[in-house]
Scaffold this active site. Sequence first.
Site, PDB file in Angstrom:
ATOM      1  N   GLU A 410       0.816  -1.223   0.000  1.00 29.75           N
ATOM      2  CA  GLU A 410       0.000   0.000   0.000  1.00 29.75           C
ATOM      3  C   GLU A 410       0.847   1.270   0.000  1.00 29.75           C
ATOM      4  O   GLU A 410       0.693   2.130   0.859  1.00 29.75           O
ATOM      5  CB  GLU A 410      -0.927  -0.005   1.230  1.00 29.75           C
ATOM      6  CG  GLU A 410      -2.015  -1.047   1.174  1.00 29.75           C
ATOM      7  CD  GLU A 410      -3.161  -0.684   0.246  1.00 29.75           C
ATOM      8  OE1 GLU A 410      -3.069   0.348  -0.449  1.00 29.75           O
ATOM      9  OE2 GLU A 410      -4.139  -1.435   0.212  1.00 29.75           O
ATOM     10  N   GLU A 480      -4.029 -10.489  -0.176  1.00 28.24           N
ATOM     11  CA  GLU A 480      -4.910 -10.434   0.995  1.00 28.24           C
ATOM     12  C   GLU A 480      -6.304 -10.810   0.515  1.00 28.24           C
ATOM     13  O   GLU A 480      -6.747 -10.345  -0.539  1.00 28.24           O
ATOM     14  CB  GLU A 480      -4.947  -9.017   1.605  1.00 28.24           C
ATOM     15  CG  GLU A 480      -3.612  -8.586   2.177  1.00 28.24           C
ATOM     16  CD  GLU A 480      -3.591  -7.139   2.693  1.00 28.24           C
ATOM     17  OE1 GLU A 480      -4.653  -6.589   3.007  1.00 28.24           O
ATOM     18  OE2 GLU A 480      -2.481  -6.583   2.761  1.00 28.24           O
TER      19      GLU A 480
HETATM   20  C1  IPT Z   1      -5.352  -3.639   3.575  1.00 25.69           C
HETATM   21  C2  IPT Z   1      -3.962  -3.535   4.142  1.00 25.69           C
HETATM   22  O1  IPT Z   1      -3.011  -3.927   3.222  1.00 25.69           O
HETATM   23  C3  IPT Z   1      -3.786  -4.363   5.369  1.00 25.69           C
HETATM   24  O2  IPT Z   1      -2.595  -3.961   5.980  1.00 25.69           O
HETATM   25  C4  IPT Z   1      -4.953  -4.210   6.286  1.00 25.69           C
HETATM   26  O3  IPT Z   1      -5.040  -2.890   6.700  1.00 25.69           O
HETATM   27  C5  IPT Z   1      -6.199  -4.568   5.558  1.00 25.69           C
HETATM   28  O4  IPT Z   1      -6.367  -3.722   4.488  1.00 25.69           O
HETATM   29  C6  IPT Z   1      -7.427  -4.442   6.405  1.00 25.69           C
HETATM   30  O5  IPT Z   1      -7.326  -5.024   7.642  1.00 25.69           O
HETATM   31  S1  IPT Z   1      -5.606  -2.196   2.644  1.00 25.69           S
HETATM   32  C7  IPT Z   1      -7.312  -1.932   2.442  1.00 25.69           C
HETATM   33  C8  IPT Z   1      -7.523  -0.534   1.944  1.00 25.69           C
HETATM   34  C9  IPT Z   1      -7.900  -2.852   1.453  1.00 25.69           C
END
Ligand code: IPT
Length: 951
Positions: A410, A480
Amino acid sequence: MSSSYVEDPAPGHGALPPRAAFASDAWALSLNGTWRFLLSPSIAAAPDGTERDDFDDHGWDTIPVPSHWQLQGHGRPAYTNVRYPFPVHPPEVPSDNATGDYRLTFDLPADRPDAPTVLRFDGIDSCARIWLNGHELGVTKGSRLPSEFDVGALLRPRDNLLAVRVHQWSAGSYLEDQDMWWLSGIFRSVTLLARPAGGVTDYTVHAGYDHRTGRGTLSVSASGPDVRISVPELGVTGLPAGESAQLDGIEPWSAESPRLYAGEVYTATERVPVRVGFRTVTIEDGQLKVNGRRILFRGVNRHEHHPEFGRALPREFAVADIELMKRHNINAVRTSHYPPDPAFLELCDLYGLWVIDECDLETHGFGELDWAGNPSDDPQWADAYLDRMRRMVERDKNHPSIVLWSLGNEAHTGRNLAGMAEWTHERDPSRPVHYEGDFDCAYVDVFSRMYADHDEVDRIGRRVDDENPRRRELPFLLCEFAHAMGNGPGGLLEYRELFERHPRCQGGFIWEWLDHGIAQRDEHGREFFAYGGDFGEPLHDGNFVIDGVVHPDRTPSPALVEFAKVFEPVRITAGSGGIRIANHYDTVPLDGLGFSWVLEEEGVARAEGLLDVGPVPPGGSVAVPLPPLPPTTAESLLTVRAVLSADTRWAAAGHVVAWGQVPVTPAPEPAAPARGARVTATEDRLRLGPGTFDPGTGRLTSLGGHPVHGPRLDLWRAPTDNDRGSDRPEEQQWRAAGLHRLQHRVEGVDVREDELVVRTRVAPPALGFGMLAAYHWTADAGRLRLRVDVEPAGAWPCTLPRLGLRMALPGAFGTAEWFGAGPGEAYPDSRQSARAGRFVRTVEELQTPYVYPQENGNRTEVRNLLLTSGGGAGIRVDGEPVFDFTARRWTTEELDAATHTTDLTAGELVHLNLDFAQHGLGSASCGPGVLPPYRLQARKASLTLTFTPLS
Ligand code: IPT
């Protein structure tokens, strides 16, 4: 003294060039332990001269190193996700910049060799200036990265004085905006290391594997003089750096079979024990392959966290994490969002996990400014970006477990990221580069997305609608997905199906491993886990930091159990004429597993044995006939389990890797329903069979003499984090529809000869729609049967959290025994891990203690349920055929109001929900909502239950 280094976007200075992390036979001294410590609220307030021998630190406190000062009683933790907790005006940081001065006095042991010596810091958050014996060594930034300083000439036999000044904020903080607690200090080890003249300064082991020939290629490259490698097991002795050996019959390394060969990299003056794993990572045919085989990431994002120690994670918890992961069929880790403690990677090599090693880099908070001023594309930060990547790659390059380098998380996109990728490609062509933020895939080797919904993954899998020719051909992964905040995620099964349907979709990494709760005690001394805002932070992101598949104390949450089932490497299903066993490992046969079976009749074991399953190659499957089974009359299932045949490093023989169930005897027609008893009326009550009813409301008031608050329609659940998420949160719609404050209007209590019919209209205040619920009660001498017919009236604006009945029982009925799916909680879109069986749990054990309390504990597909006191008094509920239940010692309203586990205290009743259905879970807290088949719509439905008092 000038502190301009703090706000300098350049990396630190004074450190030695980065090199591989290793432990050799050279002398080393750990400087971990108790140090002197003083926290000042700002740099201006910090004392001068702390580096001098004559500085008087008697008034100072002490602190353990490694640790975070906020978790040692100095200052307080603070949590933000995306937003910087300070004004965004890079590279400036607040004047109120908490500054921790550390001092350590140490003697050198007499056996210390007379050799050059370096001082190594494995991690300091976020910026430190370091002095030894009054001489400044330099400045380090890059919190989760090592730095080493040459100190040989400065050391003295006694009373060495190491002074370290650590600042909470620095220019580096702009690059460290990961979604986690802001925690400062010397939080990883500090070590003094002798560097023998002519020793191994740095080395890279290259150990490739050719799957066509089974041949390994081994070489070592090193900068120092006459570095060699020996691997006795392979007959390699003294292979000089720069030369390579071809080795036949190599057993390759994989996450599933982490074969390591012990060896040594050495010079005349130093020996480094090494563990060599042979593997080759390639991208071929648009797929990421290891040793010629497509791999599927069944991965997890792992932050380092401990509820007491934060990111100063003792090694035993790294071991605990890996063992838990392996036991739950996790095969990959993304080290979100920084390189872990080096010990973790050694463990990954040893236990077998594919690793994406991610650089300590995130500038997410610039997103709030539409990325204006983002360091990723600003040349003044170029060195800092490159410095971070170099320090990671150099430190970690010798780990076979690492299959991808990740530039960070990010940080949007820009030249500095492209520069990191370019340097990495050059430095280590053996591993592809990952970075999700390079959406166009201009400088990365794999296409990566986060939280893409199922439809998008499907489109990516089919390579449609993608105008970018390079991206279209790359392997795809979800760095993720399946946000595990609170109760959820739902929809894992559907992701797995996509990963199996589309070869380029190579799995993903669930977000995330652990809830980052911080252990605290309430005023009664009861422990709870704190989250954002609990430390009085003016700006925080609440419980968004509580989104792991394990709770803060490392007990698995239901999400981990579900993950283990959905992604099990062996699939056992009913097949024609018997059982189908499919091998879903990427690289290994099923040799290490045994197969056991048990036949259960209504959850009671009737017979068991072992199943002979011949060899099954990876990707293959076999049909196995049913074993000879004794006859059964009640509902019976055969459960087949794949278990470890022998002890492994991560679990003992007998550990269940996978299981499946095959129905054998269906449930027989239900016994004649309770009917025939007559309704009798006295002045103040109605009686029917074992039941007594209130004549005004028609509610059941006692059952077989046990006082009860009889069943009534209930549509509400304490919203989950996922119910709360998305642009159109379900919770908001449910509350707007008044589902949390329904009123029950009795339209008629109709006493018939052998039936009591209670008609109601259940509806929210102020609104015009509602639900008609008619309760039809019949009975025989010992049982009461209830059929509830519900029918929506008017236009329903939203889904329903649940559709069912709520009642309350005496608190003594605190033990549940059921025949149904279990043992854990299950929801429509997260229920693969619940198997049919007979289970016993206390009401306390039925609760899942989500750090932020919310709906939990639902048991599904329940055929019958007994809720009893230890002595056997209680009630039994039978479904026609099944129902869901939830039992708690507090009401849904109390659960809904609670914000911490300690807000919930047991009342005098057991509150029991008996449901037709619940709404799914989804993962809308960050990602897709509930998939259409699992959305609960207001609809006409009937639920029939039989209640039997037990005494
Ligand atoms: C995403 C992040 O990469 C991760 O660190 C964490 O914050 C997650 O979201 C949520 O828990 S970024 C998000 C804008 C999709």
